[in-house]
Design a protein around this motif. Sequence first.
Motif, mmCIF file in Angstrom:
data_model
loop_
_atom_site.group_PDB
_atom_site.id
_atom_site.type_symbol
_atom_site.label_atom_id
_atom_site.label_comp_id
_atom_site.label_asym_id
_atom_site.label_seq_id
_atom_site.Cartn_x
_atom_site.Cartn_y
_atom_site.Cartn_z
ATOM 1 N N MET A 82 0.822 -1.215 0.000
ATOM 2 C CA MET A 82 0.000 0.000 0.000
ATOM 3 C C MET A 82 0.856 1.267 0.000
ATOM 4 O O MET A 82 0.418 2.305 -0.450
ATOM 5 C CB MET A 82 -0.961 0.027 1.182
ATOM 6 N N ALA A 83 2.083 1.166 0.533
ATOM 7 C CA ALA A 83 2.964 2.329 0.600
ATOM 8 C C ALA A 83 4.378 1.848 0.888
ATOM 9 O O ALA A 83 4.575 0.774 1.439
ATOM 10 C CB ALA A 83 2.511 3.297 1.679
ATOM 11 N N GLU A 84 5.322 2.662 0.503
ATOM 12 C CA GLU A 84 6.730 2.375 0.782
ATOM 13 C C GLU A 84 7.377 3.656 1.267
ATOM 14 O O GLU A 84 7.105 4.745 0.739
ATOM 15 C CB GLU A 84 7.424 1.898 -0.500
ATOM 16 N N ARG A 85 8.213 3.513 2.272
ATOM 17 C CA ARG A 85 8.958 4.655 2.774
ATOM 18 C C ARG A 85 10.428 4.274 2.845
ATOM 19 O O ARG A 85 10.761 3.180 3.273
ATOM 20 C CB ARG A 85 8.492 5.063 4.179
ATOM 21 N N ARG A 86 11.282 5.185 2.450
ATOM 22 C CA ARG A 86 12.727 5.006 2.592
ATOM 23 C C ARG A 86 13.211 6.078 3.550
ATOM 24 O O ARG A 86 13.011 7.264 3.302
ATOM 25 C CB ARG A 86 13.426 5.115 1.249
ATOM 26 N N VAL A 87 13.827 5.621 4.637
ATOM 27 C CA VAL A 87 14.273 6.552 5.671
ATOM 28 C C VAL A 87 15.722 6.234 6.017
ATOM 29 O O VAL A 87 16.211 5.138 5.742
ATOM 30 C CB VAL A 87 13.387 6.465 6.939
ATOM 31 N N PRO A 88 16.415 7.169 6.652
ATOM 32 C CA PRO A 88 17.778 6.884 7.108
ATOM 33 C C PRO A 88 17.771 5.720 8.106
ATOM 34 O O PRO A 88 16.767 5.444 8.759
ATOM 35 C CB PRO A 88 18.208 8.172 7.805
ATOM 36 N N HIS A 89 18.914 5.056 8.212
ATOM 37 C CA HIS A 89 19.068 3.951 9.173
ATOM 38 C C HIS A 89 19.189 4.575 10.560
ATOM 39 O O HIS A 89 20.257 4.682 11.139
ATOM 40 C CB HIS A 89 20.309 3.126 8.803
#
Length: 121
Positions: free
Chosen positions: A14-21
């Motif tokens: 439904m959604a994808e997020r890319r965030v810092p580790h």
Amino acid sequence: MTADRLAPAGATIMAERRVPHDEAALAAAIKELLGLGAELVIVFGASAIADRRDVIPAAITEIGGAIEHFGMPVDPGNLLLIGNCRRHPCFGRARLRALAGGEWVRLGADAPVGRPQGHAR
């Protein structure tokens, strides 16, 4: 690749997020996705999960979730984390192209996340 693996279970992304580790950034993204109605959270991390202080398990517990189990007796199951994100199942693992068998077993079976009573962690 993930969408193809989810499709046989009737699941979609439904959604994808890319965030810092980073624990705070990941916790905020998980909270956002749960607020949008996500029923399952899959987190692919930058590194293997070694203990509860790592970014993925720390972010899950920061939002009120629980870590149910680390690893699984399959190859490469040692990179797997199974937990609950506010009563929704969540998986965490290092980003690999190989399928770690145990991840998808519970998803496909629509089984509750967690260990049966009386089993050691």
